[in-house]
Design a protein around this motif. Structure first.
Motif, PDB file in Angstrom:
ATOM      1  N   GLY A   1     -13.349  24.183 -48.911  1.00  0.00           N
ATOM      2  CA  GLY A   1     -13.910  24.093 -47.532  1.00  0.00           C
ATOM      3  C   GLY A   1     -14.070  26.384 -48.216  1.00  0.00           C
ATOM      4  N   ARG A   2     -13.164  26.620 -48.239  1.00  0.00           N
ATOM      5  CA  ARG A   2     -12.762  27.999 -48.231  1.00  0.00           C
ATOM      6  C   ARG A   2     -13.714  28.398 -50.141  1.00  0.00           C
ATOM      7  NH1 ARG A   2     -10.764  32.237 -45.619  1.00  0.00           N
ATOM      8  NH2 ARG A   2     -10.311  34.078 -45.951  1.00  0.00           N
ATOM      9  N   VAL A   3     -13.543  27.666 -50.498  1.00  0.00           N
ATOM     10  CA  VAL A   3     -13.812  27.644 -51.961  1.00  0.00           C
ATOM     11  C   VAL A   3     -15.232  27.547 -51.981  1.00  0.00           C
ATOM     12  CG1 VAL A   3     -14.180  27.380 -54.108  1.00  0.00           C
ATOM     13  CG2 VAL A   3     -11.833  27.227 -53.330  1.00  0.00           C
ATOM     14  N   ALA A   4     -15.696  26.695 -51.448  1.00  0.00           N
ATOM     15  CA  ALA A   4     -17.446  26.224 -51.635  1.00  0.00           C
ATOM     16  C   ALA A   4     -18.525  26.912 -50.641  1.00  0.00           C
ATOM     17  CB  ALA A   4     -17.724  24.664 -50.422  1.00  0.00           C
ATOM     18  N   ILE A   5     -17.904  27.232 -49.345  1.00  0.00           N
ATOM     19  CA  ILE A   5     -18.687  28.204 -48.548  1.00  0.00           C
ATOM     20  C   ILE A   5     -18.798  29.645 -49.325  1.00  0.00           C
ATOM     21  CG2 ILE A   5     -16.788  30.010 -47.087  1.00  0.00           C
ATOM     22  CD1 ILE A   5     -19.208  29.128 -44.639  1.00  0.00           C
ATOM     23  N   THR A   6     -17.487  30.083 -50.412  1.00  0.00           N
ATOM     24  CA  THR A   6     -17.621  31.416 -51.457  1.00  0.00           C
ATOM     25  C   THR A   6     -18.854  31.240 -51.954  1.00  0.00           C
ATOM     26  OG1 THR A   6     -14.915  31.513 -50.621  1.00  0.00           O
ATOM     27  CG2 THR A   6     -16.427  32.917 -52.493  1.00  0.00           C
TER      28      THR A   6
END
Length: 173
Positions: free
Chosen positions: A80-85
């Motif tokens: 999720g963090r990689v995706a939002i970045t």
């Protein structure tokens, strides 16, 4: 522009403003994982009309959206963090190629076309030629591609502690 974006981005991260803005954004962005990605891309793309530097936009937006990721419970290294970045970074970069003044390569390309071939293109002409194809396509497909590449789900994060008024602290102490 890049240095200004770095300074503002660092200030947003250091002061906790990114987390506060993220708390507000949750109300607008909540729902599903896909809607968070889609709205992140849309916000990043809309900022291209306001701030003409890709790197400056990324430096300003990234701390805010990483604060949103923290509020949603996405830890360091999670999908999720990689995706939002990726949504903020790619959503800032790709749609800006459809707006003449939003990216330096656009201006360099048109400057070269004018000096070498004598072709003059106005802002409106460029916008009508490029925005429907480049920007609209990337805004529509980026969230879906990112969701497929980095599947995740929403998690609940503990609420942030309320910020106390620093002026009230001075009066008390």
């Amino acid at each position: 522009m890049v240095f200004g974006g770095l300074v503002i981005g660092h200030a947003v991260q250091t002061t906790g403003l990114g987390s506060r803005i993220a708390g507000t954004l949750i109300g607008y962005f909540g729902g599903s994982y896909f809607s968070i990605l889609a709205r992140s891309v849309i916000v990043a793309a809309l900022m291209a009309f306001v701030l003409p530097s890709n790197m400056g936009r990324i430096m300003i937006l990234l701390p805010i959206f990483l604060g949103l990721a923290n509020r949603l419970g996405w830890t360091q290294g999670s999908n999720g963090r990689v995706a939002i970045t990726l949504a903020v970074s790619a959503g800032t970069l790709y749609p800006s190629f459809g707006i003449l003044t939003a990216a330096v390569p656009n201006l360099a390309l048109l400057g070269a076309a004018e000096s070498v071939h004598g072709i003059r293109v106005t802002y409106g002409q460029y916008f009508l030629m490029q925005f429907p194809v480049i920007a609209t396509t990337s805004i529509l497909f980026l969230p879906a591609i990112i969701r497929v590449l980095y599947p995740d789900e929403l998690r609940s994060a503990p609420p942030l502690p309320r910020c106390r008024n620093p002026l009230a602290l001075r009066r008390e102490g």
